[in-house]
Motif scaffolding. Structure first.
Motif, PDB file in Angstrom:
ATOM      1  N   UNK A 102       0.987  -1.109  -0.232  1.00 43.84           N
ATOM      2  CA  UNK A 102       0.246   0.092   0.184  1.00 43.84           C
ATOM      3  C   UNK A 102       0.854   1.484  -0.194  1.00 43.84           C
ATOM      4  N   UNK A 103       0.160   2.196   0.661  1.00 42.15           N
ATOM      5  CA  UNK A 103       1.014   3.532   0.389  1.00 42.15           C
ATOM      6  C   UNK A 103       2.236   3.768   1.440  1.00 42.15           C
ATOM      7  N   UNK A 104       1.766   3.150   3.249  1.00 41.15           N
ATOM      8  CA  UNK A 104       2.120   3.707   3.703  1.00 41.15           C
ATOM      9  C   UNK A 104       3.898   2.938   3.594  1.00 41.15           C
ATOM     10  N   UNK A 105       4.431   1.792   2.958  1.00 45.40           N
ATOM     11  CA  UNK A 105       4.750   0.625   2.282  1.00 45.40           C
ATOM     12  C   UNK A 105       6.038   1.439   1.430  1.00 45.40           C
ATOM     13  N   UNK A 106       4.676   2.313   0.210  1.00 45.43           N
ATOM     14  CA  UNK A 106       5.668   2.527  -0.651  1.00 45.43           C
ATOM     15  C   UNK A 106       5.955   3.886  -0.801  1.00 45.43           C
ATOM     16  N   UNK A 107       5.508   4.569   0.413  1.00 41.74           N
ATOM     17  CA  UNK A 107       6.717   5.570   0.949  1.00 41.74           C
ATOM     18  C   UNK A 107       7.595   5.906   1.718  1.00 41.74           C
ATOM     19  N   UNK A 108       8.013   4.663   2.099  1.00 45.02           N
ATOM     20  CA  UNK A 108       8.543   4.128   3.120  1.00 45.02           C
ATOM     21  C   UNK A 108      10.143   3.396   2.026  1.00 45.02           C
ATOM     22  N   UNK A 109       9.358   3.050   0.666  1.00 37.68           N
ATOM     23  CA  UNK A 109      10.471   2.736   0.021  1.00 37.68           C
ATOM     24  C   UNK A 109      11.530   4.324  -0.815  1.00 37.68           C
ATOM     25  N   UNK A 110      10.403   4.551  -1.499  1.00 39.71           N
ATOM     26  CA  UNK A 110      10.292   6.279  -1.640  1.00 39.71           C
ATOM     27  C   UNK A 110      12.234   6.801  -1.389  1.00 39.71           C
TER      28      UNK A 110
END
Length: 650
Positions: free
Chosen positions: A474-482
């Protein structure tokens, strides 16, 4: 008897008995000093019998080469001087083609002269022409592939005869077989006899070819370097062993779904093929530890590529790979259900895979956290790692492997369902020096983080990130990957239905060097805001953008791309909410490198877009207008006529 002596009568004597001689005039035979026999002239008909019927019967009685048996034709064809003459003769009839294909290349008498004093000039020309023909025929640079209905014995015979005068056959691929007149040993034997220069042979799904054809290949084609056997149930150990004995230059061998090939033939390969560099064995029930161990231990010096799939081998074979695989650079292990954790642990700790650079393991229950870490430690030069359907690998094993494999550049995880976001983020943070590419596919254990994750060290080396069909991402994981991947060039998030603009925007803002390829297909919750940010932040470097299935994308995105992306050459907005206005805006844009454009499923694009499409078509090589129901067939025909350089799908 007295009546015959000194007889001087008329034709009555001739009519009563058979004449002792025949001719136009009487003949006197002397059988002694005082005895003579006279034969009167035989009366001839004014019109001979055989000619009275007419012209047709006369023509049928003319001598014909067709009355000769095959043995005579065989001897005649052996004297043909070159390949052109053989090809011309093969076109006469199927029978001639069959006889010609039965002559071995070495049996042709190219320089044979007639009896008596030979003509020196003729011999010189013959020898020169023969030498030239032999040079051409021995090159073996031609490639032929026969498939399906075209795969017949007659076609193979024609190839065998026809390629000899055109450079010689070097590569032959047979895929499938004609249902009525399928390829058999006869066709393959014709290839063997006529094409001794054959170097590559691939047989796929040809059940009628058996040992006889392979024996003929072994007898004639000593230059064979690559052999692929797939779904050939009639080929057994004996013929493959003959290949090993007769073809010492064999460098590549593939055996797939051949139930009669087992350990004996692999032992022969190991003994007689010292140049073997690549071996692939799949789904062969008779292959076991004995064959694999012999093969790997004997060819350890040059064997660089090994693929073992769906075999009945145990820990012993995998341990042998770890000990003797000193030259192996590419290793693929799939579906080895009898190999346990111990086998993979020994393979890693044996320290023999020092040159291994690429490892793929699929559906192997023996791959656990412990064995995976051992593999990472035992392969110091491992650069590419792919794990598929390894159900016992968890976050701990992934992180331990990432720390142990110091040279790792590419990591691919597919259907490894015990991996979570924590393991992925920690592994990324552990590979901060050389890791360049990470791919996650269908990892169902990934669930979006509910809380903020502790800050980790960024992976500055990562250039490509692919997270596909992981619904829990989801969005939270994607922000961390960024935050962990600031140097991304390629981003693939296809099939992530859970991400939104709020999750993707931080990743786009974190990329410092500029994205070149972005795939957001089937991310149905994304809107124009993401495309606007992408064009603003990465428009100068963006080359490929895939928005297929993003239904919330509208004309505003095309306007932004037209103004800010001069390097864009591949754009897919299929099934988006695009109208004629968006197409017109795109045609007025600054990009001059656009080559691939897809509007498939954009039902709101109509005939009004024809001028804009023609303007875009000056640089396009591919245009997809499938399922654009508002575009008429006349418009498609007009576009096809005007954009003749562009491949249009409609």
């Amino acid at each position: 008897m007295p009546a015959l002596v000194n007889f001087r009568g008329d034709d009555d004597f001739y009519s009563e008995g058979g004449s002792l001689c025949s001719g136009d005039s009487g003949v006197v035979f002397s059988i002694g000093s005082h005895v003579e026999i006279y034969c009167p002239p035989r009366k001839r008909s004014r019109i001979s019998g055989p000619y009275i019927v007419g012209r047709n019967l006369f023509e049928e009685k003319r001598p014909s080469i067709d009355v000769l048996p095959d043995e005579c034709l065989f001897e005649i064809f052996k004297c043909l001087p070159g390949g052109r003459e053989r090809s011309a003769s093969a076109c006469v009839s199927k029978r001639w083609l069959t006889v010609l294909s039965s002559v071995r290349s070495s049996e042709f008498n190219r320089s044979k002269t007639s009896q008596g004093q030979p003509d020196t000039i003729s011999i010189d020309k013959t020898v020169n022409n023969t030498a030239a023909d032999e040079d051409i025929e021995c090159d073996g640079y031609l490639t032929r592939c026969v498939e399906g209905k075209k795969a017949t014995d007659v076609r193979l015979a024609a190839i065998a005869v026809g390629t000899s005068s055109r450079g010689g056959l070097g590569k032959l691929s047979i895929r499938g077989s004609n249902a009525l007149r399928g390829i058999s040993n006869f066709g393959l034997s014709a290839i063997a006899r006529g094409c001794p220069s054959l170097r590559v042979l691939s047989l796929w799904n040809v059940p009628s070819i058996g040992d006889e054809g392979i024996f003929e290949i072994a007898r004639e084609c000593h230059s064979l370097e690559k052999l692929d056997l797939c779904q050939c149930p009639s080929i057994s150990n004996s013929s493959l062993a003959s290949i090993a004995e007769s073809c010492p230059n064999l460098t590549s061998l593939t055996i797939e779904s051949c139930p009669n090939i087992g350990n004996e033939s692999l032992q022969a390969i190991a003994k007689f093929c010292p140049k073997l560099q690549s071996i692939t064995i799949k789904d062969c029930a008779l292959v076991g530890d004995q064959g694999i161990a012999s093969l790997l231990s004997s060819a350890s010096a040059v064997l660089t590529k090994v693929k073992l799939q769906a075999l009945n081998i145990t820990d012993y074979s995998v341990a042998v790979i770890g000990h003797y695989g000193k030259a192996i650079t590419n290793l693929v292990l799939c579906g080895l259900q009898n190999v346990s954790q111990k086998g993979f642990w020994v393979m890693g700790n044996a320290k023999g895979l020092q040159t291994l650079s690429s490892l793929t393991i699929t559906s192997c229950r023996g791959v656990t956290d412990l064995s995976l870490e051992a593999v990472g430690r035992g392969c110091p030069n491992l650069k590419h790692m792919c794990l598929r359907k390894c159900c016992f690998v968890s976050d701990n094993g992934l992180v331990a492997f990432a720390k142990a494999a110091g040279s790792l550049e590419s990591l691919q995880l597919e259907e490894v369902n015990r991996i979570t976001q924590v393991g992925i983020l920690t592994a990324l943070s552990s590979c901060i020096s050389k890791l360049k590419s990470v791919s996650l596919v269908k990892c169902m254990g990934i669930k979006d983080l509910s809380t903020e994750f502790p800050m980790l060290s960024p992976c500055e080396s990562l250039r490509c990130l692919s997270i596909r069909s992981c619904p829990g991402f989801g969005s939270t994981s994607l922000a961390m990957v960024g935050k962990l991947c600031p140097q991304l060039h390629h981003l693939d998030l296809s099939g992530l239905c859970g991400i939104t603009d709020a999750g993707l925007l931080p990743l786009l803002e974190s990329c410092e060097t500029g994205l070149a390829k972005v795939n957001l297909s089937d991310c149905s919750n994304l809107t124009d805001e993401v495309v606007l940010a992408l064009a603003r932040l990465h428009g100068e470097t963006l080359e490929l953008l895939n928005l297929d299935g993003c239904q919330k994308i509208t004309d505003a995105s095309l306007v932004a791309l037209a103004d800010s992306c001069p390097l864009l050459n591949d754009l897919d907005v299929s099934k988006c909410s695009i109208t004629d206005s968006g197409v017109v805006a795109l045609s007025h844009g600054s990009q001059h490198n656009l080559q691939i454009l897809s509007f498939s499923g954009c039902s709101m694009i109509s005939n009004k877009s024809r001028p804009a499409l023609e303007q875009l078509g000056t640089t396009l090589v591919g245009l997809n207008l499938q399922h654009c129901n508002s575009i008429s067939s006349n418009t498609i025909e007009s576009l096809t006529e005007n954009l003749w350089r562009c491949d249009i799908l409609s």
